[in-house]
Design a protein around this motif. Structure first.
Motif, PDB file in Angstrom:
ATOM      1  N   MET A 119       0.879  -1.263   0.152  1.00 56.27           N
ATOM      2  CA  MET A 119       0.258  -0.060  -0.018  1.00 56.27           C
ATOM      3  C   MET A 119       0.905   1.120   0.127  1.00 56.27           C
ATOM      4  SD  MET A 119      -3.254   0.860   0.139  1.00 56.27           S
ATOM      5  CE  MET A 119      -4.296  -0.740   1.088  1.00 56.27           C
ATOM      6  N   ARG A 120       0.798   1.960  -0.951  1.00 60.57           N
ATOM      7  CA  ARG A 120       1.647   3.265  -1.072  1.00 60.57           C
ATOM      8  C   ARG A 120       1.355   4.363  -0.021  1.00 60.57           C
ATOM      9  NH1 ARG A 120       1.086   7.366  -6.193  1.00 60.57           N
ATOM     10  NH2 ARG A 120      -0.887   7.831  -5.001  1.00 60.57           N
ATOM     11  N   PHE A 121       2.262   4.803   0.400  1.00 60.46           N
ATOM     12  CA  PHE A 121       2.210   6.077   1.282  1.00 60.46           C
ATOM     13  C   PHE A 121       2.973   7.212   0.772  1.00 60.46           C
ATOM     14  CE2 PHE A 121       3.600   8.448   5.253  1.00 60.46           C
ATOM     15  CZ  PHE A 121       2.251   8.787   5.881  1.00 60.46           C
ATOM     16  N   LYS A 122       2.203   8.220   0.832  1.00 55.02           N
ATOM     17  CA  LYS A 122       3.127   9.550   0.010  1.00 55.02           C
ATOM     18  C   LYS A 122       2.654  10.668   0.812  1.00 55.02           C
ATOM     19  CE  LYS A 122       3.251  11.284  -4.543  1.00 55.02           C
ATOM     20  NZ  LYS A 122       2.836  11.514  -5.851  1.00 55.02           N
ATOM     21  N   LEU A 123       3.573  11.391   0.999  1.00 55.61           N
ATOM     22  CA  LEU A 123       3.460  13.156   1.606  1.00 55.61           C
ATOM     23  C   LEU A 123       3.665  13.628   0.372  1.00 55.61           C
ATOM     24  CD1 LEU A 123       5.335  12.670   4.979  1.00 55.61           C
ATOM     25  CD2 LEU A 123       3.019  12.105   4.509  1.00 55.61           C
ATOM     26  N   GLU A 124       3.040  14.689   0.044  1.00 55.65           N
ATOM     27  CA  GLU A 124       3.334  15.671  -0.962  1.00 55.65           C
ATOM     28  C   GLU A 124       3.134  17.108  -0.714  1.00 55.65           C
ATOM     29  OE1 GLU A 124       2.373  16.103  -5.693  1.00 55.65           O
ATOM     30  OE2 GLU A 124       0.844  14.546  -4.484  1.00 55.65           O
ATOM     31  N   ASN A 125       4.475  17.823  -0.708  1.00 62.21           N
ATOM     32  CA  ASN A 125       4.494  19.195  -0.188  1.00 62.21           C
ATOM     33  C   ASN A 125       3.846  19.537   1.063  1.00 62.21           C
ATOM     34  OD1 ASN A 125       5.681  20.073  -2.698  1.00 62.21           O
ATOM     35  ND2 ASN A 125       3.678  20.109  -3.812  1.00 62.21           N
ATOM     36  N   LEU A 126       3.914  18.551   1.868  1.00 62.21           N
ATOM     37  CA  LEU A 126       3.402  18.784   3.409  1.00 62.21           C
ATOM     38  C   LEU A 126       3.839  19.684   4.145  1.00 62.21           C
ATOM     39  CD1 LEU A 126       0.927  17.277   4.877  1.00 62.21           C
ATOM     40  CD2 LEU A 126       3.008  15.769   5.996  1.00 62.21           C
ATOM     41  N   THR A 127       3.217  20.660   4.699  1.00 62.72           N
ATOM     42  CA  THR A 127       3.476  21.997   5.386  1.00 62.72           C
ATOM     43  C   THR A 127       2.838  22.225   6.617  1.00 62.72           C
ATOM     44  OG1 THR A 127       4.265  23.158   3.260  1.00 62.72           O
ATOM     45  CG2 THR A 127       4.209  24.234   5.201  1.00 62.72           C
ATOM     46  N   ARG A 128       3.460  22.419   7.805  1.00 61.37           N
ATOM     47  CA  ARG A 128       2.916  22.780   8.925  1.00 61.37           C
ATOM     48  C   ARG A 128       3.370  24.260   9.338  1.00 61.37           C
ATOM     49  NH1 ARG A 128      -1.922  22.957  12.162  1.00 61.37           N
ATOM     50  NH2 ARG A 128      -1.117  24.398  13.755  1.00 61.37           N
ATOM     51  N   GLN A 129       2.693  25.272   9.674  1.00 63.66           N
ATOM     52  CA  GLN A 129       3.022  26.684   9.532  1.00 63.66           C
ATOM     53  C   GLN A 129       2.478  26.828  11.306  1.00 63.66           C
ATOM     54  OE1 GLN A 129       3.272  29.012   6.696  1.00 63.66           O
ATOM     55  NE2 GLN A 129       3.622  30.855   7.791  1.00 63.66           N
ATOM     56  N   PHE A 130       3.444  27.596  12.078  1.00 64.29           N
ATOM     57  CA  PHE A 130       2.861  27.893  13.488  1.00 64.29           C
ATOM     58  C   PHE A 130       3.140  29.362  13.435  1.00 64.29           C
ATOM     59  CE2 PHE A 130       3.723  23.685  14.219  1.00 64.29           C
ATOM     60  CZ  PHE A 130       2.668  23.274  14.990  1.00 64.29           C
ATOM     61  N   GLY A 131       2.408  30.268  13.387  1.00 63.32           N
ATOM     62  CA  GLY A 131       2.677  31.928  13.297  1.00 63.32           C
ATOM     63  C   GLY A 131       3.637  31.974  11.624  1.00 63.32           C
ATOM     64  N   SER A 132       4.719  32.516  11.786  1.00 65.23           N
ATOM     65  CA  SER A 132       5.449  32.869  10.761  1.00 65.23           C
ATOM     66  C   SER A 132       6.246  31.651  10.659  1.00 65.23           C
ATOM     67  CB  SER A 132       5.972  34.121  10.806  1.00 65.23           C
ATOM     68  OG  SER A 132       6.854  34.182  12.156  1.00 65.23           O
ATOM     69  N   THR A 133       6.415  30.517  11.379  1.00 63.77           N
ATOM     70  CA  THR A 133       7.297  29.694  11.461  1.00 63.77           C
ATOM     71  C   THR A 133       6.912  28.390  10.942  1.00 63.77           C
ATOM     72  OG1 THR A 133       8.457  30.321  13.730  1.00 63.77           O
ATOM     73  CG2 THR A 133       9.005  28.232  12.915  1.00 63.77           C
ATOM     74  N   LYS A 134       7.556  27.874   9.817  1.00 65.91           N
ATOM     75  CA  LYS A 134       7.208  26.559   9.174  1.00 65.91           C
ATOM     76  C   LYS A 134       8.080  25.411   9.999  1.00 65.91           C
ATOM     77  CE  LYS A 134       6.069  28.138   4.486  1.00 65.91           C
ATOM     78  NZ  LYS A 134       6.346  28.221   3.371  1.00 65.91           N
ATOM     79  N   ALA A 135       7.315  24.757  10.732  1.00 70.29           N
ATOM     80  CA  ALA A 135       7.881  23.822  11.415  1.00 70.29           C
ATOM     81  C   ALA A 135       8.123  22.499  10.518  1.00 70.29           C
ATOM     82  CB  ALA A 135       6.857  22.988  12.663  1.00 70.29           C
ATOM     83  N   ASP A 185       8.138  22.050   6.142  1.00 72.68           N
ATOM     84  CA  ASP A 185       8.187  22.896   5.049  1.00 72.68           C
ATOM     85  C   ASP A 185       8.327  22.049   3.857  1.00 72.68           C
ATOM     86  OD1 ASP A 185       8.398  24.789   3.304  1.00 72.68           O
ATOM     87  OD2 ASP A 185      10.326  25.714   3.902  1.00 72.68           O
ATOM     88  N   SER A 186       7.219  21.795   3.025  1.00 74.16           N
ATOM     89  CA  SER A 186       7.192  21.299   1.786  1.00 74.16           C
ATOM     90  C   SER A 186       7.700  20.075   1.680  1.00 74.16           C
ATOM     91  CB  SER A 186       7.656  22.178   0.758  1.00 74.16           C
ATOM     92  OG  SER A 186       6.765  23.309   0.671  1.00 74.16           O
ATOM     93  N   VAL A 187       7.352  19.000   2.590  1.00 72.02           N
ATOM     94  CA  VAL A 187       8.133  17.626   2.576  1.00 72.02           C
ATOM     95  C   VAL A 187       7.193  16.714   1.647  1.00 72.02           C
ATOM     96  CG1 VAL A 187       8.357  15.648   3.963  1.00 72.02           C
ATOM     97  CG2 VAL A 187       9.056  17.907   4.838  1.00 72.02           C
ATOM     98  N   SER A 188       8.051  16.247   0.665  1.00 71.35           N
ATOM     99  CA  SER A 188       7.575  15.055  -0.420  1.00 71.35           C
ATOM    100  C   SER A 188       8.399  14.018  -0.105  1.00 71.35           C
ATOM    101  CB  SER A 188       7.424  15.857  -1.677  1.00 71.35           C
ATOM    102  OG  SER A 188       6.668  17.050  -1.764  1.00 71.35           O
ATOM    103  N   VAL A 189       7.858  12.967   0.162  1.00 70.45           N
ATOM    104  CA  VAL A 189       8.256  11.685   0.255  1.00 70.45           C
ATOM    105  C   VAL A 189       7.382  10.523  -0.349  1.00 70.45           C
ATOM    106  CG1 VAL A 189      10.214  12.057   2.212  1.00 70.45           C
ATOM    107  CG2 VAL A 189       8.005  11.057   2.735  1.00 70.45           C
ATOM    108  N   GLU A 190       7.880   9.370  -0.325  1.00 75.06           N
ATOM    109  CA  GLU A 190       6.830   8.296  -0.881  1.00 75.06           C
ATOM    110  C   GLU A 190       7.408   6.827  -0.002  1.00 75.06           C
ATOM    111  OE1 GLU A 190       4.759   6.092  -4.622  1.00 75.06           O
ATOM    112  OE2 GLU A 190       5.459   8.003  -4.921  1.00 75.06           O
ATOM    113  N   ILE A 191       6.780   6.090   0.871  1.00 80.25           N
ATOM    114  CA  ILE A 191       7.384   5.077   1.280  1.00 80.25           C
ATOM    115  C   ILE A 191       6.650   3.872   1.186  1.00 80.25           C
ATOM    116  CG2 ILE A 191       7.794   4.268   3.675  1.00 80.25           C
ATOM    117  CD1 ILE A 191       7.991   7.200   4.658  1.00 80.25           C
ATOM    118  N   PRO A 192       7.147   2.850   0.497  1.00 77.13           N
ATOM    119  CA  PRO A 192       6.588   1.557   0.104  1.00 77.13           C
ATOM    120  C   PRO A 192       6.109   0.801   1.272  1.00 77.13           C
ATOM    121  CG  PRO A 192       8.734   1.485  -0.386  1.00 77.13           C
ATOM    122  CD  PRO A 192       8.698   2.671   0.052  1.00 77.13           C
TER     123      PRO A 192
END
Length: 285
Positions: free
Chosen positions: A1-17, A19-26
């Motif tokens: 089952m493919r697991f994929k993150l694409e441009n995943l971002t979490r921002q707290f105020g002006s801080t990006k904890a 920042d645009s994470v893209s990975v694919e995990i088989p």
């Protein structure tokens, strides 16, 4: 089952904890995520489990868009994507067996769990999980009376009770001594190898990541700066992940090492040693 993150971002105020994470995990990989404190490792895992909502980007598991789940569908994902925390998150006053059976919460009506009305099959499954982790003798003890290493193994047994498709471990050995750290990592590796469950774990020790993970992801300032095998984690890659100290020197890997020399007789005779793999279903026979 493919697991994929694409441009995943979490921002707290002006801080990006994160920042645009893209990975694919088989399916079936054991992945270690490394980086300095504040690199975004814990936030990344919490977004995958949806304990923290992404600011933007996508989380996909197979054909399911995880980042848009709500209600029962979200609870089902959190059942399928088990989370193991650094501080164990057990209920100290409850006995170990009950703590493990709480892993069935999203498989049954909540009222039954609150009334401690677990089935015989669930109790057998919980005992089998404890036997697999080598701590069945603690089943009737209050969880709060156990050592840190034992509590983490209870947390892993509880995760197994969820029958997960993926296991996330957020710094699972950060507060453990080297022997218990090895026992816990051996247990996670066994789950990965024997059942083919994808394991993603945040780690703060490079030797542990190299010894246990087939793939290592390095994060710095919220971004992925390394993604490769343990052999590819060279000194230059480590410096890119961790940077230099104030004198311009790279990280001394011995400072992060958990390597210990334990006589084999001590390990073999230790009551803390996990039991050999035994499928949970065996307890139902």
């Amino acid at each position: 089952m493919r697991f994929k993150l694409e441009n995943l971002t979490r921002q707290f105020g002006s801080t990006k904890a994160v920042d645009s994470v893209s990975v694919e995990i088989p399916a079936g990989q054991m992945v270690g995520v490394i980086g300095r404190s504040g690199a975004g490792k814990s936030t990344l895992l919490r977004m995958i489990n949806r304990l923290v909502d992404p600011t933007s980007g996508s989380i996909q598991f197979g054909e399911t868009e995880i980042s848009s789940l709500h209600g029962a569908a979200l609870r089902n994902w959190q059942r399928d994507c088990a989370m193991i925390f650094q501080q164990f998150n057990l209920v100290p006053r409850l006995d170990v067996l009950t703590n493990v059976m709480l892993g069935r919460l999203n498989h049954r009506p909540t009222a039954l769990s609150l009334l401690n009305m677990f089935s015989r099959e669930e109790r057998l499954m919980a005992i089998a999980a404890l036997e697999r982790l080598g701590i069945e003798q603690t089943a009737l003890q209050a969880a709060g009376t156990l050592s840190g290493g034992q509590q983490q193994r209870v947390a892993i047994a509880r995760a197994l009770m969820q029958a997960p498709k993926m296991v996330l471990a957020d710094e699972p050995i950060a507060s453990l001594d080297p022997l218990n750290a090895k026992i816990v990592m051996d247990a996670l590796k066994d789950i990965n190898e024997q059942e083919g469950i994808t394991v993603i774990t945040n780690l703060h020790t490079l030797d542990t990541a190299r010894n246990y993970c087939e793939r290592i992801i390095g994060m710095a300032q919220g971004r992925v700066v390394f993604d490769g095998t343990p052999d590819q984690l060279t000194a230059d890659a480590v410096q890119e992940i961790y940077g230099s100290d104030r004198h311009g020197a790279g990280i001394d890997e011995t400072m992060t090492s958990t390597t210990i020399n334990i006589p084999q007789a001590v390990v073999a005779n230790s009551a803390s040693r996990p039991a050999p793999y035994r499928p949970l279903a065996a307890a139902e026979a």
